[in-house]
Scaffold this motif. Structure first.
Motif, PDB file in Angstrom:
ATOM      1  N   ALA A  37       0.812  -1.214   0.000  1.00 45.97           N
ATOM      2  CA  ALA A  37       0.000   0.000   0.000  1.00 45.97           C
ATOM      3  C   ALA A  37       0.844   1.262   0.000  1.00 45.97           C
ATOM      4  O   ALA A  37       0.316   2.372  -0.135  1.00 45.97           O
ATOM      5  N   ASP A  38       2.152   1.110   0.123  1.00 43.80           N
ATOM      6  CA  ASP A  38       3.052   2.271   0.101  1.00 43.80           C
ATOM      7  C   ASP A  38       3.442   2.670  -1.320  1.00 43.80           C
ATOM      8  O   ASP A  38       4.170   3.643  -1.511  1.00 43.80           O
ATOM      9  N   PHE A  39       2.941   1.935  -2.316  1.00 43.33           N
ATOM     10  CA  PHE A  39       3.486   2.134  -3.659  1.00 43.33           C
ATOM     11  C   PHE A  39       3.103   3.479  -4.261  1.00 43.33           C
ATOM     12  O   PHE A  39       3.861   4.029  -5.070  1.00 43.33           O
ATOM     13  N   TYR A  40       1.950   4.051  -3.883  1.00 43.68           N
ATOM     14  CA  TYR A  40       1.665   5.406  -4.365  1.00 43.68           C
ATOM     15  C   TYR A  40       2.794   6.350  -3.978  1.00 43.68           C
ATOM     16  O   TYR A  40       3.198   7.213  -4.769  1.00 43.68           O
ATOM     17  N   ALA A  96      -5.550   6.620   3.298  1.00 46.78           N
ATOM     18  CA  ALA A  96      -4.405   6.123   2.532  1.00 46.78           C
ATOM     19  C   ALA A  96      -3.190   6.003   3.432  1.00 46.78           C
ATOM     20  O   ALA A  96      -3.020   6.771   4.393  1.00 46.78           O
ATOM     21  N   GLN A  97      -2.324   5.041   3.104  1.00 48.85           N
ATOM     22  CA  GLN A  97      -1.080   4.913   3.868  1.00 48.85           C
ATOM     23  C   GLN A  97      -0.226   6.148   3.629  1.00 48.85           C
ATOM     24  O   GLN A  97       0.127   6.452   2.491  1.00 48.85           O
ATOM     25  N   PRO A  98       0.126   6.864   4.676  1.00 45.47           N
ATOM     26  CA  PRO A  98       0.843   8.129   4.475  1.00 45.47           C
ATOM     27  C   PRO A  98       2.280   7.939   4.001  1.00 45.47           C
ATOM     28  O   PRO A  98       2.937   6.943   4.306  1.00 45.47           O
ATOM     29  N   GLY A 129      -1.610  10.399  -1.164  1.00 47.12           N
ATOM     30  CA  GLY A 129      -2.452   9.746  -2.163  1.00 47.12           C
ATOM     31  C   GLY A 129      -2.646   8.272  -1.866  1.00 47.12           C
ATOM     32  O   GLY A 129      -2.072   7.715  -0.911  1.00 47.12           O
ATOM     33  N   LEU A 130      -3.432   7.630  -2.715  1.00 45.33           N
ATOM     34  CA  LEU A 130      -3.957   6.296  -2.461  1.00 45.33           C
ATOM     35  C   LEU A 130      -3.421   5.275  -3.459  1.00 45.33           C
ATOM     36  O   LEU A 130      -3.406   5.530  -4.666  1.00 45.33           O
ATOM     37  N   PRO A 148      -2.189   3.013  -9.466  1.00 45.75           N
ATOM     38  CA  PRO A 148      -2.313   1.557  -9.303  1.00 45.75           C
ATOM     39  C   PRO A 148      -1.192   0.962  -8.459  1.00 45.75           C
ATOM     40  O   PRO A 148      -0.071   1.475  -8.421  1.00 45.75           O
ATOM     41  N   ALA A 149      -1.518  -0.122  -7.777  1.00 38.82           N
ATOM     42  CA  ALA A 149      -0.496  -0.898  -7.069  1.00 38.82           C
ATOM     43  C   ALA A 149       0.510  -1.450  -8.073  1.00 38.82           C
ATOM     44  O   ALA A 149       0.213  -1.576  -9.272  1.00 38.82           O
ATOM     45  N   LEU A 150       1.688  -1.796  -7.589  1.00 38.76           N
ATOM     46  CA  LEU A 150       2.767  -2.253  -8.473  1.00 38.76           C
ATOM     47  C   LEU A 150       2.339  -3.435  -9.335  1.00 38.76           C
ATOM     48  O   LEU A 150       2.722  -3.528 -10.502  1.00 38.76           O
ATOM     49  N   GLU A 151       1.532  -4.358  -8.789  1.00 39.83           N
ATOM     50  CA  GLU A 151       1.176  -5.553  -9.541  1.00 39.83           C
ATOM     51  C   GLU A 151       0.335  -5.258 -10.778  1.00 39.83           C
ATOM     52  O   GLU A 151       0.146  -6.133 -11.621  1.00 39.83           O
TER      53      GLU A 151
END
Length: 445
Positions: free
Chosen positions: A214-217, A308-310, A318-319, A395-398
């Motif tokens: 969830a940190d990828f943003y 969102a994870q800060p 962001g998310l 989007p997430a990395l995947e």
């Protein structure tokens, strides 16, 4: 006598003629009725098949969409088949496509798993469909190869971040944190008040990955081309300071003593219960859990919020978004036009309205014109600002890279339990993905 006989004969002849005529009319009417019936049957001869995974919400949505579509399109019927989820389901989809035995329509992942289906050679290109203008670009990106677009979204967007207990936040007067430092400060205040700051549920090892995934943003906010360089073997978790932060955040909440005492034995269902009932303040999770919370706890879902994870910057908060699965049409479909009509229905406000009735909504739709129910849960409303104009999401990395190694959840359990340092885990994960990248035939590996 003769005259009488002629008249009688004429009468008899007339009766016979009338009888024959009547019989002909009856036969003709019967033939006409049969022809009309045959025509009606022929009008309903288009029969499609659709393969979906066997998750309860997937089946419920599929059945509701098919029923509504058939009611508006009596010339088309659709039979639903189910398959297992996970790796077994992936193999079924790949095998059926490879052998030409795929159903006319099928439900499957977007992002990296789609790329493994070789979509340009196996799926119908939908890029010329008028409704594509109404589908969010962020979704089209994860069902595309080059200029070709292959799928339509089956569900609203989902997101990775942090569920929080509203009552604890209200009790302590806490604000939603926009930076990691603010999040950790909230955790300090929560611990000082005698509450558990962060819930972890490592019995279900997959849940341990959220602080990394969830940190990828925040990674993209600093390095927008990181996913592309990662795919090209030009960026690594262990040597990229911003990507390493996800592993470090996982270690920081453990090392600060912020976790529930039973974090190693607790499971996913325990985590949901704990955040709903206030046994913990924060639970990192993906919003696909919203229907499960609603089904299990009913109105108590209003006890839960989401953020969102800060990262390190409040201005760039962001998310990280998990894109929904999609519906696809294989090139072997028995009736492409009918299959296209069904996907057009799914990708319409009418299709979204059917979903609203079928299952609990867990996020914003990715189709213009689709509206959320008025009674949508507050935790869903928490997501909306990230998708509105001026909001930030990615989007997430995947969904941007086909590379994801199987060892990640074991490594994140170790980091989150204080067993392995973040740097070591990141280096091991970088090694873990090499074999997968080579199997995919990616350049540079």
């Amino acid at each position: 006598m003769v005259t009488l006989g002629n008249r009688a004969g004429a009468r008899l002849g007339g009766l016979l003629m009338n009888t024959k005529t009547a019989r002909h009319l009856m036969v003709g009417s019967a033939v006409s009725a049969l022809m009309l019936t045959s025509t009606a049957v022929q009008a309903q001869t288009v029969n499609l098949t659709m393969l979906v995974d066997n998750a309860s919400h997937t089946v419920a949505i599929s059945e509701a969409l098919v029923a509504a579509f058939e009611a508006d399109n009596p010339d088309i019927s659709i039979d639903i088949e189910t398959r297992p989820g996970g790796g077994e389901g992936d193999n079924i989809v790949k095998t059926r496509l490879a052998t030409g035995q795929m159903t006319d329509i099928f439900w499957y992942n977007s992002g990296s798993l789609l790329q493994a289906l070789n979509p340009a050679q196996t799926l119908i290109d939908l890029s010329d469909e008028p409704y594509m203008d109404d589908i969010a670009d962020s979704f089209k990106q994860v069902v595309s190869v080059g200029e070709e677009i292959f799928g339509v979204p089956t569900r609203p967007a989902e997101a990775g971040g942090i569920f929080y207990n509203r009552a604890i936040y209200d009790e302590l007067g806490l604000e939603i944190p926009l930076t990691w430092d603010a999040f950790m400060a909230n955790n300090e205040a929560i611990a000082a008040a005698g509450h558990t700051p962060v819930i972890q549920t490592y019995r279900d090892t997959w849940t341990s990955q959220l602080f990394v995934l969830a940190d990828f943003y925040n990674v993209l906010a600093q390095e927008p081309d990181w996913a592309e360089r990662y795919t090209n073997n030009e960026a690594k978790y262990a040597t990229s300071a911003i990507a390493l932060r996800g592993f470090e955040k996982l270690a920081e909440v453990h090392d600060a003593g912020f976790l529930n005492a039973d974090f190693g034995a607790a499971g996913y269902e325990d985590g949901l219960r704990m955040v709903v009932e206030g046994e913990g303040a924060h639970y990192p999770m993906i919003t696909f859990a919203i229907p499960a919370i609603s089904d299990t706890f009913g109105d108590a879902i209003e006890n839960v919020g989401f953020f969102a994870q800060p990262g390190d910057s409040a201005e760039e908060n962001g998310l990280t978004v998990w894109m929904p699965a999609a519906l696809y049409i294989p090139q072997t479909t028995s009736d492409e036009e009918a299959a296209r009509r069904f996907l057009a229905f799914v990708a319409s406000p009418e299709g979204c309205a059917v979903q609203n009735e079928a299952v609990a909504v867990n996020g914003p739709y990715l189709i213009n014109g689709c509206e959320l129910p008025e009674d949508v849960a507050g935790v869903v409303r928490d997501l909306l600002p990230y998708f509105e104009e001026g909001g930030n999401n990615a989007p997430a990395l995947e969904f941007l890279s086909p590379i994801k190694g199987p060892l990640l959840e074991q490594l994140t359990v170790e980091v989150g339990s204080g067993i392995r340092p973040p740097q070591d885990a990141a280096a091991l994960y970088d090694q873990d993905v090499v074999r997968q990248a080579q199997q995919l035939g990616l350049d540079g590996w």
